[in-house]
Motif scaffolding. Structure first.
Motif, PDB file in Angstrom:
ATOM      1  N   ASN A  84       1.071  -1.771   0.100  1.00 20.45           N
ATOM      2  CA  ASN A  84       0.450   0.034   0.216  1.00 20.45           C
ATOM      3  C   ASN A  84       0.611   1.180  -0.198  1.00 20.45           C
ATOM      4  OD1 ASN A  84      -2.002   2.043   0.566  1.00 20.45           O
ATOM      5  ND2 ASN A  84      -2.995   1.273   2.582  1.00 20.45           N
ATOM      6  N   GLN A  85       1.360   1.874  -1.288  1.00 24.17           N
ATOM      7  CA  GLN A  85       1.992   2.596  -1.397  1.00 24.17           C
ATOM      8  C   GLN A  85       1.296   3.853  -0.276  1.00 24.17           C
ATOM      9  OE1 GLN A  85       2.329   4.604  -5.398  1.00 24.17           O
ATOM     10  NE2 GLN A  85       4.593   4.719  -4.717  1.00 24.17           N
ATOM     11  N   GLY A  86       0.176   4.198  -0.485  1.00 23.65           N
ATOM     12  CA  GLY A  86      -0.163   5.735   0.680  1.00 23.65           C
ATOM     13  C   GLY A  86      -0.482   5.028   2.017  1.00 23.65           C
ATOM     14  N   PHE A  87       0.389   4.051   2.577  1.00 21.13           N
ATOM     15  CA  PHE A  87       0.012   4.117   4.335  1.00 21.13           C
ATOM     16  C   PHE A  87       1.273   4.281   5.001  1.00 21.13           C
ATOM     17  CE2 PHE A  87       0.162   1.266   7.719  1.00 21.13           C
ATOM     18  CZ  PHE A  87      -0.906   1.088   7.883  1.00 21.13           C
ATOM     19  N   GLY A  88       1.164   5.595   5.422  1.00 21.69           N
ATOM     20  CA  GLY A  88       2.050   6.357   5.911  1.00 21.69           C
ATOM     21  C   GLY A  88       3.179   5.996   6.850  1.00 21.69           C
ATOM     22  N   ALA A  89       1.738   5.091   7.196  1.00 25.22           N
ATOM     23  CA  ALA A  89       3.145   4.937   9.032  1.00 25.22           C
ATOM     24  C   ALA A  89       4.142   3.321   8.369  1.00 25.22           C
ATOM     25  CB  ALA A  89       1.992   4.167   9.821  1.00 25.22           C
ATOM     26  N   ALA A  90       4.166   3.075   7.376  1.00 26.13           N
ATOM     27  CA  ALA A  90       5.663   2.742   7.040  1.00 26.13           C
ATOM     28  C   ALA A  90       6.132   3.022   6.714  1.00 26.13           C
ATOM     29  CB  ALA A  90       4.862   1.865   5.191  1.00 26.13           C
ATOM     30  N   TYR A  91       6.114   4.197   6.535  1.00 23.88           N
ATOM     31  CA  TYR A  91       7.157   5.731   5.379  1.00 23.88           C
ATOM     32  C   TYR A  91       7.333   5.672   7.126  1.00 23.88           C
ATOM     33  CZ  TYR A  91       5.183   5.780   1.020  1.00 23.88           C
ATOM     34  OH  TYR A  91       4.804   5.531  -0.507  1.00 23.88           O
ATOM     35  N   VAL A  92       6.988   6.158   7.955  1.00 23.62           N
ATOM     36  CA  VAL A  92       7.417   7.097   9.090  1.00 23.62           C
ATOM     37  C   VAL A  92       8.300   5.757   9.923  1.00 23.62           C
ATOM     38  CG1 VAL A  92       6.844   7.052  11.318  1.00 23.62           C
ATOM     39  CG2 VAL A  92       5.530   7.550   9.272  1.00 23.62           C
ATOM     40  N   LEU A  93       7.913   3.713   9.127  1.00 21.60           N
ATOM     41  CA  LEU A  93       9.256   3.376  10.422  1.00 21.60           C
ATOM     42  C   LEU A  93      10.023   3.477   9.271  1.00 21.60           C
ATOM     43  CD1 LEU A  93       9.206   0.910  12.201  1.00 21.60           C
ATOM     44  CD2 LEU A  93       8.407  -0.791  10.247  1.00 21.60           C
ATOM     45  N   LEU A  94      10.218   3.776   8.562  1.00 24.92           N
ATOM     46  CA  LEU A  94      11.577   3.484   7.230  1.00 24.92           C
ATOM     47  C   LEU A  94      12.191   4.467   8.163  1.00 24.92           C
ATOM     48  CD1 LEU A  94       9.856   2.596   3.834  1.00 24.92           C
ATOM     49  CD2 LEU A  94      11.580   1.121   5.321  1.00 24.92           C
ATOM     50  N   GLY A  95      11.425   5.679   8.041  1.00 25.78           N
ATOM     51  CA  GLY A  95      12.013   7.347   8.545  1.00 25.78           C
ATOM     52  C   GLY A  95      13.409   6.558  10.047  1.00 25.78           C
ATOM     53  N   ASP A  96      11.764   6.348  10.624  1.00 27.45           N
ATOM     54  CA  ASP A  96      12.807   5.847  12.588  1.00 27.45           C
ATOM     55  C   ASP A  96      14.399   4.532  12.433  1.00 27.45           C
ATOM     56  OD1 ASP A  96      10.471   6.883  12.899  1.00 27.45           O
ATOM     57  OD2 ASP A  96       9.480   5.228  14.164  1.00 27.45           O
ATOM     58  N   ILE A  97      13.887   4.037  11.038  1.00 24.43           N
ATOM     59  CA  ILE A  97      14.920   3.554  10.822  1.00 24.43           C
ATOM     60  C   ILE A  97      16.449   3.935  10.629  1.00 24.43           C
ATOM     61  CG2 ILE A  97      15.894   0.950  10.066  1.00 24.43           C
ATOM     62  CD1 ILE A  97      13.285   0.556   9.555  1.00 24.43           C
ATOM     63  N   ALA A  98      16.336   4.890   9.603  1.00 21.97           N
ATOM     64  CA  ALA A  98      17.367   5.626   9.430  1.00 21.97           C
ATOM     65  C   ALA A  98      17.821   6.393  10.714  1.00 21.97           C
ATOM     66  CB  ALA A  98      16.579   6.833   7.632  1.00 21.97           C
ATOM     67  N   VAL A  99      16.614   7.262  11.301  1.00 22.42           N
ATOM     68  CA  VAL A  99      17.171   8.173  12.427  1.00 22.42           C
ATOM     69  C   VAL A  99      18.202   6.845  13.179  1.00 22.42           C
ATOM     70  CG1 VAL A  99      17.035   8.676  14.649  1.00 22.42           C
ATOM     71  CG2 VAL A  99      15.524   9.735  12.792  1.00 22.42           C
ATOM     72  N   LYS A 100      17.657   5.982  13.807  1.00 24.07           N
ATOM     73  CA  LYS A 100      18.357   4.621  14.585  1.00 24.07           C
ATOM     74  C   LYS A 100      19.790   4.379  13.877  1.00 24.07           C
ATOM     75  CE  LYS A 100      16.475   2.465  16.776  1.00 24.07           C
ATOM     76  NZ  LYS A 100      16.048   0.971  18.240  1.00 24.07           N
ATOM     77  N   LYS A 101      20.188   4.919  12.387  1.00 26.89           N
ATOM     78  CA  LYS A 101      20.999   4.534  11.830  1.00 26.89           C
ATOM     79  C   LYS A 101      22.071   5.557  11.374  1.00 26.89           C
ATOM     80  CE  LYS A 101      20.230   0.789   8.875  1.00 26.89           C
ATOM     81  NZ  LYS A 101      19.327  -0.493   7.557  1.00 26.89           N
ATOM     82  N   ASP A 102      21.714   7.182  11.978  1.00 24.57           N
ATOM     83  CA  ASP A 102      22.099   8.156  12.164  1.00 24.57           C
ATOM     84  C   ASP A 102      22.389   8.786  10.544  1.00 24.57           C
ATOM     85  OD1 ASP A 102      23.049   8.090  15.052  1.00 24.57           O
ATOM     86  OD2 ASP A 102      25.122   6.560  13.645  1.00 24.57           O
ATOM     87  N   ASP A 103      20.812   8.587   9.567  1.00 23.22           N
ATOM     88  CA  ASP A 103      21.335   8.681   8.046  1.00 23.22           C
ATOM     89  C   ASP A 103      20.381   9.877   8.333  1.00 23.22           C
ATOM     90  OD1 ASP A 103      21.683   9.809   5.898  1.00 23.22           O
ATOM     91  OD2 ASP A 103      20.795   7.219   5.046  1.00 23.22           O
ATOM     92  N   GLY A 104      20.068  11.338   8.434  1.00 25.04           N
ATOM     93  CA  GLY A 104      18.941  12.233   9.114  1.00 25.04           C
ATOM     94  C   GLY A 104      18.340  12.608   7.700  1.00 25.04           C
ATOM     95  N   GLY A 105      19.342  12.835   6.539  1.00 30.66           N
ATOM     96  CA  GLY A 105      18.627  13.210   5.567  1.00 30.66           C
ATOM     97  C   GLY A 105      17.835  11.801   4.983  1.00 30.66           C
TER      98      GLY A 105
END
Length: 472
Positions: free
Chosen positions: A89-110
């Motif tokens: 579901n390309q429009g499911f925002g919570a999945a993108y949020v989770l991917l963003g959180d994973i990037a945060v944990k990896k120190d990739d702010g961009g």
């Protein structure tokens, strides 16, 4: 970017996202898979695989699986299921949020920012993308972060945009902006940590009445919160409402949950007792502050100075001078005012005693002003004035004329700069001329006393003594 920048942010993220995902028709499945993953049982993988097969078309369940793995720091599986959710579901925002959180944990702010922007783009009603994007960019672009939240306000008028905006400006260190947003929010809707931040911002601006209004509201709602009790205690001490301050000190020390008492707490306890004129307890608290102090040189110096003040108020001038001397030694840089403070202790002592004890106190004060003139040439005239006065105090009948050389030196120094004297300087010069006029009158040197009393009249044309001496 460093992980430390996101640790608190990441911790806050998990709860909000779980709540957002949980509000759907697959709640029971989500609860089940979360428990399975958190249990870390030997057959976890097979159990999750079974649930995945039954729900591989449900983006919310896939995201919940990823979130559960994320919560146990398994970012590989978290990434796997988040990507599967996006494909489903390309429009499911919570999945993108989770991917963003994973990037945060990896120190990739961009990368994190980009994932949160995707969440906003594909799921405009989901506040988490906006909030995450705003928080992760709060230090580098607080204004832009708040602007992003204003977009959310248009989509979700019910969401606490003002409160989050206040927190963003807080993190950016802009107290005025933060307070402007906090003031828009009903305090009853704030959590304890938000009330702490609100009250602390006013405290840091020195607006203790306003700070106490917030912290006191927090005290009524969260009576065992250590930070709120501490801020109320500090506010009331600064407002000189010492009885109330001591009540909150008691609440902080004895009734708060998860409290860690600091040297600053004992320092403020000392301030409150000192304000109450309970000098013994004040001294004890300042001493405790020093004992706990490992790295705050400013607080240590302040405690030593206040111990000196407490002893001085007890008329214990030996200890007052001793602790003041320790205070001076604790300073990295000593000002002329700091140094003169030691002399003031001896002068106060001299005003309360008589005889040899008084003379000894005056001599110690005189020595301090002698050293002051040497250490701080810019205040030499001030030091000379006080040496003149002290020697005059020790010779009230003008028998030894001990003050004469100092008043002479003061008169010569000030008169040499007559064009630039302020009112205070002129008053001191007048004082010197009058002493010298009396001195030369007593030794019957008419030429000199006439000269000095005429100088007195130049500065003070109405001076009665000068007129009488000069026959005017």
């Amino acid at each position: 970017m460093k992980t430390i920048k996101y640790l608190l942010l990441g911790a806050a993220m998990a709860t909000f996202t779980t709540n957002a995902v949980a509000q759907n028709e697959h709640q029971a499945v989500i609860d089940q898979v979360t428990k399975i993953i958190e249990s870390k049982a030997a057959d976890t993988e097979s159990q999750v695989k079974d649930i995945f097969k039954a729900n591989k078309k449900n983006a919310d369940v896939l995201t919940a699986i990823g979130r559960a793995y994320f919560n146990i720091n398994d970012t590989a599986n978290a990434q796997k299921y988040a990507e599967l959710a996006v494909k489903r579901n390309q429009g499911f925002g919570a999945a993108y949020v989770l991917l963003g959180d994973i990037a945060v944990k990896k120190d990739d702010g961009g990368a994190a920012s980009q994932w949160y922007q995707n969440a906003i783009y594909f799921d405009k009603k989901n506040p988490e993308g906006y909030r995450r994007y705003a928080q992760i960019n709060s230090k580098v672009d607080p204004a832009g972060s708040v602007a992003t939240l204003e977009q959310l306000r248009a989509e979700r008028p019910d969401y606490p945009v003002d409160l989050i905006s206040a927190e963003i400006w807080d993190k950016a260190g802009n107290l005025n902006k933060a307070l402007s947003y906090y003031e828009k929010v009903d305090k009853g809707q704030m959590e304890d940590y938000q009330l702490v931040s609100f009250a602390l911002d006013y405290f840091l601006k020195g607006e203790f009445d306003k700070s106490f209004s917030v912290s006191n509201f927090g005290n009524s709602k969260f009576p065992k919160n250590a930070a709120l009790n501490r801020i109320s205690f500090y506010n009331l001490t600064n407002l000189k409402r010492y009885d109330e301050a001591l009540n909150y000190a008691n609440a902080l020390f004895n009734s708060s949950e998860n409290v860690k008492i600091s040297e600053s707490d004992h320092l403020y306890y000392g301030y409150a007792y000192l304000g109450k004129k309970d000098y013994d307890n004040a001294i004890a608290e300042f001493q405790k502050s020093i004992e706990l102090n490992t790295d705050n040189a400013t607080d240590k110096s302040d405690a030593l100075k206040n111990i000196s003040t407490a002893y001085q108020n007890k008329s214990d001038y030996t200890n007052a001078a001793n602790y003041y001397d320790q205070y001076l030694k604790s300073l990295k840089e000593i000002s002329a005012s700091d140094y003169a403070g030691l002399a003031s202790i001896y002068l106060t002592q001299a005003s309360e005693v008589k005889g040899a004890e008084q003379t000894a106190a005056y001599k110690k004060a005189d020595q301090i002003y002698s050293e002051l003139a040497e250490k701080f040439p810019s205040v030499k005239d001030f030091a000379t004035l006080w040496r003149a006065r002290i020697n005059s105090y020790m010779d009230p009948d003008m028998k030894t004329y001990g003050a004469k050389p100092y008043y002479q030196a003061l008169a010569e120094s000030l008169s040499a700069n007559a064009a630039n004297l302020d009112a205070s300087d002129k008053s001191h010069l007048l004082e010197a001329y009058q002493y010298l006029g009396f001195y030369f009158y007593k030794i019957d040197n008419k030429t000199e006393y006439t000269k000095y009393w005429n100088k007195v009249l130049e500065l003070d044309p109405t001076n009665t003594t000068a007129k009488q001496v000069l026959g005017k």
